[in-house]
Scaffold this active site. Structure first.
Site, short mmCIF file in Angstrom:
data_model
loop_
_atom_site.label_atom_id
_atom_site.label_comp_id
_atom_site.label_asym_id
_atom_site.label_seq_id
_atom_site.Cartn_x
_atom_site.Cartn_y
_atom_site.Cartn_z
N HIS A 64 51.16 -43.81 -3.67
CA HIS A 64 50.15 -43.08 -2.95
C HIS A 64 50.22 -43.81 -1.83
CE1 HIS A 64 46.46 -40.24 -3.14
NE2 HIS A 64 46.92 -40.72 -1.59
N HIS A 66 50.79 -43.15 2.72
CA HIS A 66 50.79 -42.35 3.89
C HIS A 66 51.58 -43.17 4.93
CE1 HIS A 66 47.80 -39.39 2.50
NE2 HIS A 66 47.25 -39.99 2.16
N ASN A 98 51.42 -34.98 4.04
CA ASN A 98 50.39 -34.41 5.09
C ASN A 98 50.82 -35.34 6.65
OD1 ASN A 98 49.65 -36.86 4.26
ND2 ASN A 98 47.41 -36.71 5.24
N ASP A 156 47.67 -33.73 -1.91
CA ASP A 156 46.82 -34.79 -1.21
C ASP A 156 46.68 -34.76 0.14
OD1 ASP A 156 45.50 -37.37 -1.77
OD2 ASP A 156 46.77 -37.91 -0.20
N HIS A 183 44.41 -34.21 -5.64
CA HIS A 183 43.36 -34.89 -4.83
C HIS A 183 42.18 -34.04 -5.21
CE1 HIS A 183 41.37 -36.20 -0.90
NE2 HIS A 183 40.63 -35.45 -1.49
N HIS A 235 43.36 -41.24 -6.65
CA HIS A 235 42.12 -42.11 -6.38
C HIS A 235 40.90 -41.69 -7.12
CE1 HIS A 235 42.08 -38.46 -3.55
NE2 HIS A 235 42.82 -38.88 -2.89
N ASN A 282 38.35 -41.64 2.03
CA ASN A 282 38.08 -40.49 1.17
C ASN A 282 38.92 -40.81 -0.17
OD1 ASN A 282 37.03 -38.00 0.25
ND2 ASN A 282 38.81 -36.92 1.37
N ASP A 309 46.63 -45.76 -1.88
CA ASP A 309 46.44 -44.88 -0.82
C ASP A 309 46.20 -45.44 0.57
OD1 ASP A 309 45.44 -42.58 0.38
OD2 ASP A 309 43.23 -42.56 -0.54
N HIS A 313 45.42 -45.60 10.34
CA HIS A 313 44.97 -44.76 11.56
C HIS A 313 45.06 -45.92 12.63
CE1 HIS A 313 43.56 -41.20 9.53
NE2 HIS A 313 42.77 -41.96 8.78
ZN LIG Z 1 43.69 -38.16 -1.10
#
Ligand SMILES: [Zn+2]
Length: 433
Positions: A64, A66, A98, A156, A183, A235, A282, A309, A313
């Site tokens: 998981h 990003h 995403n 997700d 998710h 998560h 989140n 997760d 940012h």
């Molecule tokens: Zn998520």
């Protein structure tokens, strides 16, 4: 990558896939594990690296992550995210869909795989988005994306809302034989919520996210027990969710599994008071009871996978303050240590159990050729010093993201070295890629 030749001597090999935890030497050459043998019982090759007192484990697997590329490279790139991964002992990560644009067609998967092949410091396996443009209307071409290189399909960051669409997604996943990673979040309940709904959110005057937002969604997902699907719930963070899944397991017709993240094992909503937006995530950080329930579920093997997760940012985005900043923490560089600090493995048997959640279990879920040490297979290795204590300094992270509720905390155990395809990419605190 040019391969190296070396022997890891005197360490304790922890190989959860084979249930093996004992002192052994590991010989690596030509990119693969040549031999794993009792101390002094193998033909050493190349450089002798003394690793007495350290654990020699399969490279960790995080399902998981990003990586934000393409399109959000001010937050993270495949290069920076995978550099952070290898510092944390990970040699395989799965990246979420995403991005901008989203990974929702076979062509976009192929473009992403091309970027990965050019810039990643470790192995990266993409996930495909469940709906076109994350639009909640039309399912994507699961088969086409899997053929192009995806290893699972996920909603997700854009959780499916309609029960009908969830059912269609699970039926399609079951038909093509892939795992669906959900998710769980009911957006009509979470609404504008930013942190755990409770006394703290009321005191701060910040919209809260009710516990029901995730529990109701989990209840709906596990109600789709007759689809014959492999459903993995991402998560999991509250006691209620674990209870719902535990109750549903006997009726589930395919496979049903859960992951939690290190921050849900030990960090409560109070971190918001100290870290502000850097503790905004989140699902939100909740209560001591939830932390305890997550740790118990991991201890009891109800939750079988730990995933970060990792959701970086940019610094100026997180600096917008509690209400305006985006949701998400980084985790790759602290994941194993933060977990070990809570669960306190002491013996090789304890580590065998704990590392299963970071290696064999996530690899087996997705059928990845990873998370195990086998002679003749690629040498992806994490070398861990179980005794070291270190203090988390986010300014030293390789990730572009710095938001972590572990900042300033002293954690137990540290990754000493990481080997990908037989080559050291991180060694003794130094990044080599
Ligand atoms: Zn998520």
């Amino acid at each position: 990558m040019s391969a190296e030749e070396f022997t890891l001597r005197g360490g304790v090999v922890i190989n959860p896939a084979a249930g093996f935890a004992a002192q052994a030497d590991v010989v690596v050459a030509q990119g693969v594990v040549q031999d794993i043998a009792l101390p002094g019982k193998c033909d050493t090759a190349g450089e002798i690296i003394e690793v007495a007192g350290k654990l020699v484990a399969p490279g960790l697997v995080d399902i998981h992550v990003h990586l934000r590329e393409p399109g959000q490279t001010h937050k993270e790139t495949i290069a920076t995210g995978t550099r952070a991964a290898v510092v944390g002992g990970f040699t395989s990560v799965c990246c979420m869909s995403n991005t901008t644009p989203p990974i929702d067609t076979p062509d976009r998967v192929r473009e992403l795989v091309d970027r990965i092949n050019h810039t990643a410091a470790c192995k990266v396996y993409p996930f495909g988005a469940a709906t076109k443009g994350h639009g909640q209307d039309e399912l994507t071409d699961f088969t086409g994306m899997l053929e192009a290189g995806c290893v699972a399909i996920t909603d997700d960051a854009f959780p499916l809302q309609s029960r009908q669409l969830k059912r269609q997604a699970l039926l399609q996943a079951a038909e093509v034989g892939c795992v669906f990673i959900a998710h769980p979040e009911d957006k009509s309940i979470s609404a504008d919520g930013l942190i755990n709904e409770g006394e703290l959110s009321a005191k701060l005057g910040v919209p809260g996210m009710p516990r029901r937002a995730t529990a109701e969604a989990v209840a709906e997902w596990v109600g789709l027990h007759d689809c014959g699907a492999y459903l993995h719930l991402a998560h999991i963070a509250t006691k209620d969710e674990v209870e719902l899944v535990t109750e549903a397991l006997p009726t589930w017709t395919g496979r049903l599994s859960m992951e939690t993240a290190p921050h849900y094992l030990s960090v409560t909503e109070d971190a918001i008071l100290r870290f502000g937006a850097d503790a905004k995530v989140n699902p939100p950080l909740r209560t001591v009871d939830d932390n305890t329930a997550m740790a118990a579920a991991v201890r009891n093997d109800i939750i079988t996978i730990i995933a970060t997760d990792h959701a970086p940012h940019a610094l100026d985005e997180k600096a917008l303050g509690l209400e305006e900043a985006p949701l998400g923490l980084v985790g790759l560089e602290t994941s194993l240590a933060a977990t070990a600090t809570v669960l306190k493995p002491r013996t090789p048997a304890d580590w065998l159990w704990l590392l299963d959640k970071f290696t064999a279990a996530p690899a087996q879920l997705l059928g990845l050729e990873a998370g195990r040490l086998v002679a003749g297979e690629p040498a992806d290795i994490a070398i861990i010093d179980p005794q070291v204590q270190w203090t988390v300094r986010p300014e030293r992270f390789e990730s572009k993201g710095r938001a972590t509720p572990f900042a300033g905390q002293t954690l137990r155990s540290q990754v000493w070295g990481t080997v990908v395809d037989g080559r050291f990419v991180f060694r003794a605190g130094e990044l080599l890629v």
